[in-house]
Design an enzyme around this catalytic site. Structure first.
Site, short mmCIF file in Angstrom:
data_model
loop_
_atom_site.label_atom_id
_atom_site.label_comp_id
_atom_site.label_asym_id
_atom_site.label_seq_id
_atom_site.Cartn_x
_atom_site.Cartn_y
_atom_site.Cartn_z
N HIS A 93 26.83 16.94 32.87
CA HIS A 93 26.95 18.37 33.13
C HIS A 93 28.39 18.84 32.86
CE1 HIS A 93 25.85 22.14 35.36
NE2 HIS A 93 27.16 22.18 35.50
N GLU A 94 29.35 18.18 33.50
CA GLU A 94 30.75 18.61 33.34
C GLU A 94 31.23 18.37 31.91
OE1 GLU A 94 31.67 20.47 35.58
OE2 GLU A 94 30.37 19.84 37.23
N HIS B 146 30.40 21.35 29.89
CA HIS B 146 31.42 22.40 30.04
C HIS B 146 32.67 22.02 29.25
CE1 HIS B 146 29.47 24.89 33.03
NE2 HIS B 146 29.34 23.92 33.91
N GLU C 73 27.29 27.73 31.41
CA GLU C 73 26.29 26.93 32.11
C GLU C 73 25.18 26.47 31.16
OE1 GLU C 73 27.00 25.88 34.98
OE2 GLU C 73 25.17 25.14 35.90
ZN ZN Z 1 28.16 24.07 35.69
#
Ligand code: ZN
Length: 504
Positions: free
Chosen positions: A263-264, A267, A293
């Site tokens: 997830h990170e 980003h 996101e």
């Molecule tokens: Zn996020």
């Protein structure tokens, strides 16, 4: 030497923006350090340093000189024009809110954060209610100063997602609410409850750091321009295109850190994909929370929870964690995609996640207009959970006190999470149309074409376009929930052996 070294207004403005950027990033490094490494004793001094630097940066931003430069600067290129658009928009917002209100909000929210932590720990909503009441009053005042046509929520949510309105969010949630509630019900009725107990254990932290780092590297996060550390609440931050920081955490569920890192890293790769020549300017970096996101969810859910991904990496995982039972791919995939109505948003699965967001969205709209009073929030919250997820929180700690956002005065933020989930599937549809079968690439650990596509169509544009323009450029349409609904319906019908409703 006549006038040749005299900077233009635009150059003076850019120099000023670079000063603001430097202050901003000094605060960023301090925040990162505070969450990852700072000893407890540093807390008080750090708060003082951060608040002084933040004030200096704010003063510089809204100073008469900055306003004059932004007003008089003339663009010399399309990039300058885009830069001026962003700067003028930010300044317009920043100057509309009186500094007394900015100050009160920043003081109250740092106090509120401490109160919220204590109230949550003690499950004592009443002790936090008066502060929450005041935070929503401030939100109403902010909305009034910023101005709006239809609804005060419009003024606030636009701070997080440019161009977003309550009407737009309503339409988005109206489209997904019923299908999601029905899909959750069908999954529940199937009686299938995949085993995931084998993921629990006391996993070696060093091995987890090594494995998650290997995965982040494999998908394309550049460790020459970034690093990964641990933090209690994982996040991603960056101080330049060349320095992007990921954080992860190690819980007793083995895949928690893995999906957290993916997830990170999503980003992070978005930030690393901005053009170098825009570094340290407002053109650099992800364009909005919703688009950001969409990238974290792409790598976490669409790529990371796919069968193809684990076809490639399950053998490696077993080698890295010899205590992991020798489960087959099917069992593993079902475990990491298990759908389960739960109380906590941040631990929610892909299907129920947006239902958690809806509860918060509806609550903050109603609190803002005083359709519901703060003191009645716990009952309101619990009723919504019963309605959407079929469960009722036993206490407020795992109910309306679980999120940090409102204690920080952030009202209008939550819907961007759902937008990201929806958008991830919409972008993925375009990517699939261009690349053929991306899961075939994933199964071979060949992520470069996927990352290349995302860089080309999304990352390299930084904040040049508005979010709306970018989405339109990439997908040829506005935000559309159909690919997301079709995608997760087909995926979970397959995983849970439900009767098919989506033609594939
Ligand atoms: Zn996020």
């Amino acid at each position: 030497m006549l006038g040749s070294t005299m900077p233009t207004t635009l150059e003076s403005l850019k120099a000023r923006l670079a000063d603001i950027d430097a202050l901003h990033n000094a605060v960023g490094v301090m925040d990162w350090d505070q969450q990852c490494y700072m000893p407890q004793g540093g807390g008080e001094a750090r708060a003082e340093h951060v608040s002084r630097l933040s004030r200096m940066s704010h003063d510089l931003t809204v100073s008469d000189e900055t306003l004059r430069l932004a007003d008089e600067a003339r663009p010399e290129s399309d990039e300058d024009a885009a830069l001026l658009r962003i700067v003028r928009r930010d300044l317009e917002k920043a100057t509309k809110i009186p500094s007394s209100l900015v100050e009160e909000k920043s003081r109250l929210s740092s106090l509120a954060h401490e109160q919220w932590v204590r109230a949550r720990k003690a499950d004592d909503f009443a002790s936090f209610a008066p502060t929450l009441e005041r935070l929503f009053e401030i939100a109403r005042e902010e909305a009034r100063h910023l101005g709006y046509t239809d609804h005060p929520y419009d003024a606030l949510t636009d701070l997080y997602e440019e161009g977003a309105t309550k009407n737009g969010w309503d339409a988005m949630f109206d489209t997904i609410r019923q299908p999601l509630v029905e899909l959750v019900a069908r999954i529940k009725e199937s009686g299938v409850e995949p085993d995931r107990s084998f993921l629990h254990g006391d996993w070696d932290k060093g091995a987890q750091m090594e494995f998650t780092t290997m995965l982040a590297k494999a998908v394309g996060f550049d460790f020459d321009r970034g690093r990964q550390d641990t933090a209690p609440h994982p996040f991603c931050t960056n101080f330049s295109v060349g320095d992007v920081r990921l954080t992860t955490r190690f819980l007793d569920e083995l895949t928690s850190a893995i999906f957290g890192t993916l997830h990170e890293a999503g980003h992070g790769m978005y930030e690393q994909g901005s053009p170098m020549e825009w570094d340290r300017t407002p053109l650099s970096g992800g364009v909005s929370l919703g688009v950001h996101e969409s990238q974290s969810r792409t790598w976490e859910n669409i790529v990371g929870r796919s069968r193809a991904f684990w076809q490639r990496y399950l053998p490696d995982l077993k080698r890295a964690f010899p205590a992991l039972p020798d489960v087959d791919l099917d069992t593993f995939i079902k475990a990491v995609n298990r759908v389960e109505p739960s109380l906590i948003r941040v631990e929610a699965d892909e299907v129920t996640y947006n239902l958690h967001i809806m509860v918060r969205y509806e609550a903050e709209c109603d609190l803002l207009t005083e359709a519901v009073r703060v003191r009645d929030l716990p009952e309101y919250w619990n009723e919504k959970y019963r309605q959407y997820l079929g469960i009722v929180p036993p206490d407020n700690r795992d109910g309306c006190l679980q999120d940090v956002h409102w204690s920080g005065g952030m009202v209008g933020y939550f819907p961007t999470y759902s937008m990201g989930n929806i958008l991830s599937y919409q972008f993925w549809g375009r990517l699939t149309a261009d690349l053929g079968d991306p899961f075939d690439l994933i199964a071979h650990g060949d992520f470069a074409p996927i990352l290349g596509w995302l860089r080309e169509h999304i990352y390299r544009h930084g904040s040049y376009f508005t979010p709306e323009e970018l989405i339109k450029r990439v997908t040829g349409e506005g935000l559309n929930a159909k690919p997301y609904l079709d995608g997760i319906t087909a995926k979970y019908e397959g995983l849970y052996g439900l009767r098919q409703t989506v033609a594939s």
